[in-house]
Scaffold this active site. Structure first.
Site, PDB file in Angstrom:
ATOM      1  N   HIS A  51       0.856  -1.196   0.000  1.00 45.70           N
ATOM      2  CA  HIS A  51       0.000   0.000   0.000  1.00 45.70           C
ATOM      3  C   HIS A  51       0.883   1.232   0.000  1.00 45.70           C
ATOM      4  O   HIS A  51       1.901   1.297   0.670  1.00 45.70           O
ATOM      5  CB  HIS A  51      -0.952   0.007   1.195  1.00 45.70           C
ATOM      6  CG  HIS A  51      -0.293  -0.259   2.517  1.00 45.70           C
ATOM      7  ND1 HIS A  51       0.110  -1.517   2.901  1.00 45.70           N
ATOM      8  CD2 HIS A  51       0.050   0.578   3.519  1.00 45.70           C
ATOM      9  CE1 HIS A  51       0.663  -1.448   4.089  1.00 45.70           C
ATOM     10  NE2 HIS A  51       0.658  -0.196   4.488  1.00 45.70           N
TER      11      HIS A  51
ATOM     12  N   HIS B 261       1.110   5.111   0.812  1.00 46.28           N
ATOM     13  CA  HIS B 261       0.490   6.176   1.602  1.00 46.28           C
ATOM     14  C   HIS B 261       0.574   7.498   0.842  1.00 46.28           C
ATOM     15  O   HIS B 261       1.649   7.883   0.382  1.00 46.28           O
ATOM     16  CB  HIS B 261       1.225   6.372   2.931  1.00 46.28           C
ATOM     17  CG  HIS B 261       1.150   5.214   3.879  1.00 46.28           C
ATOM     18  ND1 HIS B 261       0.295   5.179   4.965  1.00 46.28           N
ATOM     19  CD2 HIS B 261       1.828   4.040   3.919  1.00 46.28           C
ATOM     20  CE1 HIS B 261       0.464   4.044   5.623  1.00 46.28           C
ATOM     21  NE2 HIS B 261       1.387   3.336   5.013  1.00 46.28           N
TER      22      HIS B 261
END
Ligand code: AMP
Ligand code: ZN
Length: 134
Positions: A98, A100
């Site tokens: 992921h 950010h």
């Protein structure tokens, strides 16, 4: 698979999804560092950035390049940080890649990275290890 982000992809867990297509999902981080802190993920389960294919890494970078400025513009933020915590020692908690997106505001409370003096002492040593090795 017991992956929290795959459960969000499969709508088995709720999330504040702000973008979705056949390959990607972007949703608001449940514990935001700043207002608008967003996570961009691939729908394919890949545990960390190192394990992405060249194509996946390029596609992910392209998507972040597309959506991050829009988030900043819509929210009226002043700037943004991008970050991937890769591996436990780097703070990775969820083993599904992921990225950010952290909107920054001129008056926000986030501190900038600071120089570590021990790392600074190792500059020459590190340089000799890395120079022309990549
Ligand atoms: P990392 O430390 O890079 O693995 O980041 C994991 C991020 O996922 C943290 O910033 C968490 O706040 C965020 N997070 C954990 N669970 C959820 C959730 N259910 N919905 C949205 N964000 C989450
Ligand atoms: Zn997953």
């Amino acid at each position: 698979m017991d992956c929290l982000f795959c459960k969000i992809i499969n709508k088995e867990l709720p999330a504040k999804i702000i973008y979705e297509d056949e390959k990607y999902l972007a949703f608001l981080d449940i514990n935001p560092i700043t207002a608008g802190h967003t996570l961009l993920i691939l729908k394919d389960h890949v545990d960390n950035f190192t394990h992405l294919s060249d194509q996946q890494a390029a596609d992910l970078a392209s998507m972040i390049h597309k959506i991050a400025p829009k988030i900043i513009e819509i929210l009226g933020a002043d700037a943004y940080n991008l970050g991937i915590n890769n591996g436990a020692a780097a703070g990775q908690i969820i083993d599904h890649v992921h990225w950010h997106i952290i909107p920054r505001y001129s008056d926000d409370a986030l501190v900038h990275w600071s120089c570590d003096n021990q790392a600074k002492e190792q500059l020459d040593n590190v340089f000799s290890k890395l120079e022309n090795k990549l």
